[in-house]
Scaffold this motif. Structure first.
Motif, PDB file in Angstrom:
ATOM      1  N   SER A 155       0.800  -1.251  -0.007  1.00 29.51           N
ATOM      2  CA  SER A 155      -0.068   0.029  -0.014  1.00 29.51           C
ATOM      3  C   SER A 155       0.891   1.318  -0.032  1.00 29.51           C
ATOM      4  O   SER A 155       0.388   2.396  -0.582  1.00 29.51           O
ATOM      5  CB  SER A 155      -0.838   0.107   1.335  1.00 29.51           C
ATOM      6  N   VAL A 156       2.145   1.301   0.518  1.00 32.11           N
ATOM      7  CA  VAL A 156       3.083   2.289   0.799  1.00 32.11           C
ATOM      8  C   VAL A 156       3.016   3.154  -0.616  1.00 32.11           C
ATOM      9  O   VAL A 156       2.756   4.418  -0.747  1.00 32.11           O
ATOM     10  CB  VAL A 156       4.252   1.922   1.340  1.00 32.11           C
ATOM     11  N   PRO A 157       3.615   2.434  -1.821  1.00 36.34           N
ATOM     12  CA  PRO A 157       3.736   3.275  -2.944  1.00 36.34           C
ATOM     13  C   PRO A 157       2.430   4.118  -3.613  1.00 36.34           C
ATOM     14  O   PRO A 157       2.526   5.251  -4.062  1.00 36.34           O
ATOM     15  CB  PRO A 157       3.745   2.063  -3.964  1.00 36.34           C
ATOM     16  N   LEU A 158       1.118   3.503  -3.128  1.00 30.89           N
ATOM     17  CA  LEU A 158       0.047   4.048  -3.472  1.00 30.89           C
ATOM     18  C   LEU A 158      -0.249   5.385  -2.607  1.00 30.89           C
ATOM     19  O   LEU A 158      -0.757   6.449  -3.158  1.00 30.89           O
ATOM     20  CB  LEU A 158      -1.109   3.054  -3.628  1.00 30.89           C
ATOM     21  N   ALA A 159      -0.178   4.970  -1.255  1.00 33.11           N
ATOM     22  CA  ALA A 159      -0.225   6.180  -0.362  1.00 33.11           C
ATOM     23  C   ALA A 159       0.905   7.227  -0.428  1.00 33.11           C
ATOM     24  O   ALA A 159       0.271   8.526  -0.389  1.00 33.11           O
ATOM     25  CB  ALA A 159      -0.119   5.584   1.076  1.00 33.11           C
ATOM     26  N   ASN A 160       1.891   6.922  -1.187  1.00 35.22           N
ATOM     27  CA  ASN A 160       2.838   8.221  -1.192  1.00 35.22           C
ATOM     28  C   ASN A 160       2.623   8.684  -2.513  1.00 35.22           C
ATOM     29  O   ASN A 160       3.195   9.920  -2.525  1.00 35.22           O
ATOM     30  CB  ASN A 160       4.392   7.611  -1.302  1.00 35.22           C
ATOM     31  N   LEU A 161       1.738   8.257  -3.558  1.00 35.18           N
ATOM     32  CA  LEU A 161       1.411   9.070  -4.687  1.00 35.18           C
ATOM     33  C   LEU A 161       0.181   9.895  -4.473  1.00 35.18           C
ATOM     34  O   LEU A 161      -0.419  10.847  -5.312  1.00 35.18           O
ATOM     35  CB  LEU A 161       0.788   7.999  -5.765  1.00 35.18           C
ATOM     36  N   GLY A 162      -0.549   9.599  -3.017  1.00 41.54           N
ATOM     37  CA  GLY A 162      -1.646  10.652  -2.697  1.00 41.54           C
ATOM     38  C   GLY A 162      -3.079   9.977  -3.129  1.00 41.54           C
ATOM     39  O   GLY A 162      -3.874  10.557  -2.691  1.00 41.54           O
ATOM     40  N   PHE A 163      -3.058   8.617  -3.041  1.00 41.77           N
ATOM     41  CA  PHE A 163      -4.539   7.977  -3.085  1.00 41.77           C
ATOM     42  C   PHE A 163      -4.865   7.856  -1.608  1.00 41.77           C
ATOM     43  O   PHE A 163      -4.266   7.502  -0.777  1.00 41.77           O
ATOM     44  CB  PHE A 163      -4.253   6.495  -3.598  1.00 41.77           C
ATOM     45  N   SER A 164      -6.126   8.402  -1.775  1.00 41.42           N
ATOM     46  CA  SER A 164      -6.688   8.402  -0.390  1.00 41.42           C
ATOM     47  C   SER A 164      -7.589   6.998   0.062  1.00 41.42           C
ATOM     48  O   SER A 164      -7.772   6.774   1.186  1.00 41.42           O
ATOM     49  CB  SER A 164      -7.850   9.605  -0.208  1.00 41.42           C
ATOM     50  N   HIS A 165      -7.884   6.290  -1.097  1.00 43.66           N
ATOM     51  CA  HIS A 165      -8.754   5.019  -0.571  1.00 43.66           C
ATOM     52  C   HIS A 165      -7.990   3.813  -1.384  1.00 43.66           C
ATOM     53  O   HIS A 165      -7.726   3.788  -2.638  1.00 43.66           O
ATOM     54  CB  HIS A 165     -10.107   5.122  -1.282  1.00 43.66           C
ATOM     55  N   ILE A 166      -7.390   3.006  -0.502  1.00 41.14           N
ATOM     56  CA  ILE A 166      -6.538   2.024  -1.036  1.00 41.14           C
ATOM     57  C   ILE A 166      -7.098   0.451  -0.687  1.00 41.14           C
ATOM     58  O   ILE A 166      -7.495   0.637   0.395  1.00 41.14           O
ATOM     59  CB  ILE A 166      -5.105   2.127  -0.692  1.00 41.14           C
ATOM     60  N   ASP A 167      -7.300  -0.378  -1.684  1.00 43.26           N
ATOM     61  CA  ASP A 167      -7.804  -1.710  -1.391  1.00 43.26           C
ATOM     62  C   ASP A 167      -7.021  -2.795  -1.574  1.00 43.26           C
ATOM     63  O   ASP A 167      -6.118  -2.648  -2.563  1.00 43.26           O
ATOM     64  CB  ASP A 167      -9.347  -1.856  -2.194  1.00 43.26           C
ATOM     65  N   SER A 168      -7.166  -3.870  -1.150  1.00 42.98           N
ATOM     66  CA  SER A 168      -6.237  -5.020  -1.358  1.00 42.98           C
ATOM     67  C   SER A 168      -7.391  -5.799  -2.520  1.00 42.98           C
ATOM     68  O   SER A 168      -8.467  -6.000  -2.457  1.00 42.98           O
ATOM     69  CB  SER A 168      -6.311  -6.006  -0.441  1.00 42.98           C
ATOM     70  N   LEU A 169      -6.846  -6.047  -3.698  1.00 41.22           N
ATOM     71  CA  LEU A 169      -7.478  -6.880  -4.633  1.00 41.22           C
ATOM     72  C   LEU A 169      -7.762  -8.220  -4.053  1.00 41.22           C
ATOM     73  O   LEU A 169      -6.745  -8.959  -3.783  1.00 41.22           O
ATOM     74  CB  LEU A 169      -6.612  -7.270  -5.953  1.00 41.22           C
ATOM     75  N   PRO A 170      -8.940  -8.827  -4.145  1.00 43.80           N
ATOM     76  CA  PRO A 170      -9.217 -10.099  -3.701  1.00 43.80           C
ATOM     77  C   PRO A 170      -8.740 -11.067  -4.434  1.00 43.80           C
ATOM     78  O   PRO A 170      -8.561 -11.024  -5.227  1.00 43.80           O
ATOM     79  CB  PRO A 170     -10.996  -9.782  -3.655  1.00 43.80           C
ATOM     80  N   PRO A 171      -8.303 -12.116  -3.476  1.00 45.16           N
ATOM     81  CA  PRO A 171      -7.734 -13.426  -4.157  1.00 45.16           C
ATOM     82  C   PRO A 171      -8.574 -13.942  -5.091  1.00 45.16           C
ATOM     83  O   PRO A 171     -10.001 -13.810  -5.155  1.00 45.16           O
ATOM     84  CB  PRO A 171      -7.776 -14.403  -2.973  1.00 45.16           C
ATOM     85  N   GLY A 172      -7.930 -14.546  -6.450  1.00 43.47           N
ATOM     86  CA  GLY A 172      -8.853 -14.979  -7.499  1.00 43.47           C
ATOM     87  C   GLY A 172      -9.460 -13.906  -8.406  1.00 43.47           C
ATOM     88  O   GLY A 172     -10.345 -14.263  -9.011  1.00 43.47           O
ATOM     89  N   HIS A 173      -9.147 -12.488  -8.038  1.00 41.37           N
ATOM     90  CA  HIS A 173      -9.740 -11.413  -9.011  1.00 41.37           C
ATOM     91  C   HIS A 173      -8.653 -11.037  -9.842  1.00 41.37           C
ATOM     92  O   HIS A 173      -7.560 -10.893  -9.626  1.00 41.37           O
ATOM     93  CB  HIS A 173     -10.387 -10.683  -8.158  1.00 41.37           C
ATOM     94  N   LEU A 174      -9.076 -10.234 -11.080  1.00 40.56           N
ATOM     95  CA  LEU A 174      -8.124  -9.412 -11.725  1.00 40.56           C
ATOM     96  C   LEU A 174      -9.126  -8.168 -12.001  1.00 40.56           C
ATOM     97  O   LEU A 174     -10.082  -7.972 -11.989  1.00 40.56           O
ATOM     98  CB  LEU A 174      -7.947 -10.001 -13.033  1.00 40.56           C
ATOM     99  N   ALA A 175      -8.119  -7.179 -12.509  1.00 42.84           N
ATOM    100  CA  ALA A 175      -8.558  -5.815 -12.782  1.00 42.84           C
ATOM    101  C   ALA A 175      -8.002  -5.396 -14.132  1.00 42.84           C
ATOM    102  O   ALA A 175      -7.033  -5.685 -14.455  1.00 42.84           O
ATOM    103  CB  ALA A 175      -8.129  -4.584 -11.911  1.00 42.84           C
ATOM    104  N   VAL A 176      -9.157  -5.146 -15.051  1.00 44.50           N
ATOM    105  CA  VAL A 176      -8.666  -4.833 -16.480  1.00 44.50           C
ATOM    106  C   VAL A 176      -9.068  -3.266 -16.581  1.00 44.50           C
ATOM    107  O   VAL A 176     -10.057  -2.866 -16.505  1.00 44.50           O
ATOM    108  CB  VAL A 176      -9.485  -5.628 -17.495  1.00 44.50           C
TER     109      VAL A 176
END
Length: 525
Positions: free
Chosen positions: A235-256
């Protein structure tokens, strides 16, 4: 810990120009410069690999719509971050609205530049031209290799599971049309793959795919805000970019991810979750939150567990000292619970290059280069030395010796914020045979544990006055997940996948054949 090398880390970023909206604070003003966020993200994951770093970017107006750059060394070395003009020259070639990146430690294959990731698979059709980066380890690597080579005229240039992954994806794409069904592709792959695999993939159509294996063995975080999407192993790289809401991608899932937006879907059912507990104990950045569990708070709770078990006499000359850096949170919490000072009796030299350390011949010299005991803090003291784990013991033996010899400690009581490591890892951690591990040589309890007597014998072996490990049941309490949601194979010998269990049993059989303890089998052998 100094002995156990980190895993790899993956990163991905894409600008979605179909939607205009508020951007994160560190997003570039020009969408075509989105790719240059990758080195920044990789720098925040340098803890996961220092051998090589690389990235692939997409730009629709380049002749080479996919361009790959990778070099050996740290992120700063690979991308020339300390030389502004050279960094800008690299980024000028790599700029684009989407990119993927990777930091590598070799769990499979050698140290050559050609093994750095991402791997790019060129093709005349844009939908089948892609680059891929991978975090994890395919436990059934050999079976997949044999299966692939039997399919026809495939040839493997590199003996790594990343190349197997790349060719496996290519094989699944052969019957796909111009619009790829990525959910179907990864669904078919999941039926063949055993092990840990986080994948970031970028195609020459500009599509970005981020996928996490059905057990969720390795962490993978995603975030979207306004026109920017990003993913990373922590999560740290995303937080340091300034994202305010960070999620874990659920197991067995993909994002296109493409110009039309972000689509998250399930590609495989998982029989259970099996998050690697070592992420919270050692690997991950202490500021990260993985699967809704804080790394810092988990390590602090480990320290409280150690305090609850402590029985060494405590007086004004008793201090708690962490082995920097990953044991500090546990040591501080332990000291607070015991009403003892937590002090930095060991200073770590953070400016020594990896190559310089590796070029040193013996372990004791490496320890002297890496750590400096402070006699002003340690001399005459009873030291509770807190470590995150002990794997092979060579570093710890040298460290205890230095604390006593150079630091002048009167007593050294080693406290380990982890159970004994009694079994190999086949999912991406650099401990692949039992012969490498120190704890199995002293194990005297059913299931491979160490009794108090065995821990005392190991303490003598390491030169310490006493030694205490945490019990296995302390891990789930500290992380904040149920035991059934964690992979703890390295401390229990119970593996979450069939190929992992089979490799462990083959390794045990090998030890019975080799009386000198040289048996064991690695996932990629």
């Amino acid at each position: 810990m100094g002995e156990l090398h980190h895993e790899c880390g993956v990163a991905a970023v894409a600008f979605l120009d179909a939607e205009e909206g508020r951007r994160v604070s560190q997003a570039p003003a020009v969408p075509e410069q989105t790719a240059r966020l990758i080195p920044r993200m990789l720098l925040d994951m340098q803890n996961r690999g220092q051998l090589a770093a690389g990235m692939t970017s997409y730009h629709p107006r380049r002749d080479a719509m996919l361009e790959t750059y990778k070099q050996l060394g740290t992120v700063a070395e690979a991308f020339r971050l300390n030389h502004r003009a050279k960094f800008e020259s690299i980024m000028k070639e790599m700029d684009g609205p989407a990119a993927i990146g990777h930091v590598r430690y070799a769990t499979c294959g050698g140290n050559e530049r050609s093994l750095a990731q991402p791997f790019e698979r060129a093709h005349g059709r844009k939908s089948k031209w892609f680059a891929v980066a991978f975090n994890g380890q395919l436990t059934n690597f050999r079976e997949l290799k044999e299966e692939l080579l039997s399919q026809g005229d495939y040839h493997l240039k590199r003996d790594t599971d990343t190349e197997i992954l790349m060719h496996s994806i290519s094989y699944e794409l052969q019957d796909e049309g111009p619009v790829i069904d990525w959910q179907g592709v990864f669904s078919r792959l999941s039926r063949r793959f055993d092990g840990a695999y986080n994948v970031v993939l970028l195609s020459a159509t500009g599509q970005l795919v981020v996928a996490r294996d059905p057990l969720g063995l390795r962490p993978l975080c995603v975030a979207r805000e306004g026109s920017l999407f990003a993913a990373a192993s922590e999560s740290v790289p995303l937080a340091n970019l300034g994202f305010s809401h960070i999620d874990s991608l659920p197991p067995g899932h993909l994002a296109v991810v493409d110009r039309s937006g972000v689509r998250i879907s399930r590609f495989a059912e998982g029989p259970r979750r099996a998050h690697c507990f070592f992420e919270w104990i050692y690997f991950a950045n202490v500021a990260s939150t993985l699967d809704d569990c804080s790394v810092y708070l988990s390590r602090a709770r480990l320290g409280k567990e150690l305090a609850r078990l402590e029985d060494v006499p405590r007086d004004a000359e008793t201090i708690v000292v962490p082995v920097p850096d990953t044991a500090k949170a546990a040591a501080d919490a332990m000291a607070f619970e015991l009403n003892l000072p937590s002090v930095e009796g060991l200073m770590r030299n953070r400016y020594l290059g990896r190559t310089f350390i590796e070029g040193t011949a013996d372990r004791e010299s490496k320890v002297r280069l890496k750590y400096t005991p402070l006699p002003e803090v340690l001399s005459g003291k009873r030291v509770l030395l807190v470590e995150d784990s002990i794997v092979r013991s060579t570093t710890m033996r040298a460290l205890v010796h230095e604390i006593r010899r150079r630091g002048g400690a009167r007593e050294i009581h080693l406290r380990v914020a982890c159970p004994p490591i009694i079994a190999p890892c086949f999912y991406g951690i650099d401990m692949s045979t039992r012969a490498e591990l120190i704890a199995p040589r002293f194990a005297d309890l059913p299931g491979g544990g160490l009794s108090d007597l065995a821990q005392n014998r190991l303490a003598q072996e390491l030169g310490a006055d006493s030694l205490r490990y945490l019990p296995v049941d302390a891990i789930a309490r500290s992380v904040g997940l149920s035991r059934g949601h964690l992979c703890m194979a390295c401390v229990t010998g119970e593996y979450p996948t069939p190929a992992g269990q089979r490799l462990f049993e083959l390794g045990v059989e090998g030890e019975s054949v080799h009386a000198n303890g040289s048996g064991g089998i690695r996932a990629y052998e």
